[in-house]
Design a protein around this motif. Structure first.
Motif, PDB file in Angstrom:
ATOM      1  N   TYR A 190      -5.960   1.888   4.075  1.00 54.11           N
ATOM      2  CA  TYR A 190      -6.016   1.908   2.611  1.00 54.11           C
ATOM      3  C   TYR A 190      -6.917   0.794   2.084  1.00 54.11           C
ATOM      4  O   TYR A 190      -7.721   0.996   1.180  1.00 54.11           O
ATOM      5  N   ASP A 223      -1.600  -1.370   7.169  1.00 52.05           N
ATOM      6  CA  ASP A 223      -2.162  -0.723   5.971  1.00 52.05           C
ATOM      7  C   ASP A 223      -3.646  -1.000   5.797  1.00 52.05           C
ATOM      8  O   ASP A 223      -4.184  -0.889   4.692  1.00 52.05           O
ATOM      9  N   GLU A 274       0.855  -1.191   0.000  1.00 49.04           N
ATOM     10  CA  GLU A 274       0.000   0.000   0.000  1.00 49.04           C
ATOM     11  C   GLU A 274       0.889   1.238   0.000  1.00 49.04           C
ATOM     12  O   GLU A 274       1.974   1.230   0.585  1.00 49.04           O
ATOM     13  N   ALA A 318      -4.676   6.249   6.897  1.00 53.30           N
ATOM     14  CA  ALA A 318      -3.438   5.739   6.305  1.00 53.30           C
ATOM     15  C   ALA A 318      -2.501   5.176   7.365  1.00 53.30           C
ATOM     16  O   ALA A 318      -1.717   4.262   7.083  1.00 53.30           O
TER      17      ALA A 318
END
Length: 398
Positions: free
Chosen positions: A128, A125, A55, A120
């Motif tokens: 995302y 991750d 990501e 974020a």
């Protein structure tokens, strides 16, 4: 005067097949080289200077694909008709890239400040991923609305492109978001109670991507058979939705069985609770070849009966997809793409690399119209043949 030469009746057909085979293989080679070069530059965990893997690369990828789907499938690139190649392709790619960046970073940094589920900074991750999961359900709804529904319900309004596609894109946000809120977000959100989700994330991805496989198979390889037999546009849309759901669920269990067979007991044991997602991992490999087969290989065969043609297309693309799955996980992901291990024998994530391959296939074949391969394109286009009253390959290859 000498007698005219009589060619065997089978010769023109063989020439046409050979031409489409050459054109199709040339497209696959170009797409693969393009995807690999940009992978090493932008994504590769070891070689790319950007450090985008996994990501925000995966989120950008998913939003980029759905942008191309919206412009190409739903709007049939009508908004870009005034441009000539390669400007047309470059403009489409630029719009898709901007859209992907705005959605990815807008959700992760702006909406993520409101709901940390999307942030974020979320561990692993997951922020995302939570935002990008909406695209899975968009694949189901937006692709089906074109290849199975023939732009219904917007087609009932009398609108023409690009307004027909724009209306469709806006209207379909509602069912897409409803599916996401029911089947996707609850298993990832920080504010939901543990165990309250209808499906865990791996199962939801496996099931809904299997529905995508059914949509592409019936919409492209089978030219919307059997759903088109329902009659009116509304009935076709309803029957296609119900039928693809049933077929997709059957495919989910079938692809699970295939995963057990191909991977073997040791890998299955190591994958554990993540195994349901492997229906989608096999499925995305199959979808790549279905899209390429319909748009680059003329959806061959086209000369036999409709039933025989569809069966052969399904078998060819299934074998290619399964071979791709095995080659990717047990060789390419580690030796070529430098992706991390997921078991003692396997590396990577096919929903990452193969969707990247799909994206560049769509970009090169559809956005750039196989730029540079015009001399290899057959004069007699098998995708323009008519089978059971429906043009072959007419849905995505607009």
């Amino acid at each position: 005067m000498t007698a005219p030469t009589v060619r065997p009746a089978s010769e023109p057909v063989q020439n046409k097949r050979s031409s489409w085979m050459v054109f199709g293989l040339a497209n696959v080679v170009v797409v693969t080289v393009l995807a690999l070069a940009l992978w090493y530059l932008l994504v590769d965990p070891e070689w790319s200077p950007l450090r985008s893997y996994p990501e925000p690369y995966t989120a950008l990828l998913f939003w980029g694909i759905i942008a191309v789907v919206g412009m190409g499938f739903n709007q049939e690139f009508a908004a870009f008709a005034k441009f000539r190649q390669p400007v047309k392709g470059l403009v489409i790619v630029a719009v898709a890239a901007v859209f992907a960046a705005v959605m990815t970073y807008g959700l992760a940094h702006l909406w993520g400040s409101v709901d940390v589920s999307f942030a974020a900074e979320r561990e692993g991750d997951l922020g995302y991923f939570t935002g990008a999961l909406w695209v899975l359900f968009a694949f189901v709804v937006y692709v089906m609305s074109v290849v199975n529904w023939n732009h219904w319900p917007s087609s009932l309004t009398g609108l023409t492109q690009p307004w027909l596609g724009a209306a469709q894109i806006i209207v379909l946000i509602v069912p897409t978001t409803a599916l996401y809120l029911v089947f996707g977000l609850p298993s990832l959100a920080t504010w939901t109670r543990e165990g309250s989700a209808l499906m865990d994330t791996n199962t939801a991805i496996g099931v809904f991507y299997s529905i995508v496989v059914s949509i592409v198979m019936t919409g492209l390889l089978a030219q919307n058979w059997p759903w088109r037999a329902a009659g009116s546009p509304t009935r076709v849309a309803l029957v296609a939705t119900a039928g693809n759901t049933v077929v997709g669920i059957v495919l989910y269990f079938g692809l699970q069985a295939l995963a057990h067979l191909v991977l073997g007991p040791d890998d299955v044991a190591e994958l554990g609770a993540t195994l349901p997602i492997f229906s989608a991992q096999i499925g995305v490999c199959w979808v790549f070849w279905m899209i390429v087969w319909a748009n680059c290989f003329g959806n061959s065969p086209t000369a036999g009966s409709a039933a025989r043609n569809v069966v052969v297309r399904v078998l060819i693309t299934f074998v290619l997809g399964t071979t791709t799955f095995v080659s990717y996980y047990f060789f390419a992901a580690s030796a070529v793409l430098h992706e991390p291990a997921i078991t003692s024998r396997m590396n990577g994530n096919a929903l990452g690399w193969v969707d990247w391959w799909v994206l560049w296939a769509l970009v090169y074949v559809l956005c750039f119209e196989s730029l540079g391969l015009s001399k290899l394109r057959p004069h007699s286009d098998p995708s323009g043949a008519v089978e059971d009253g429906r043009p072959l390959g007419d849905t995505i290859s607009h």
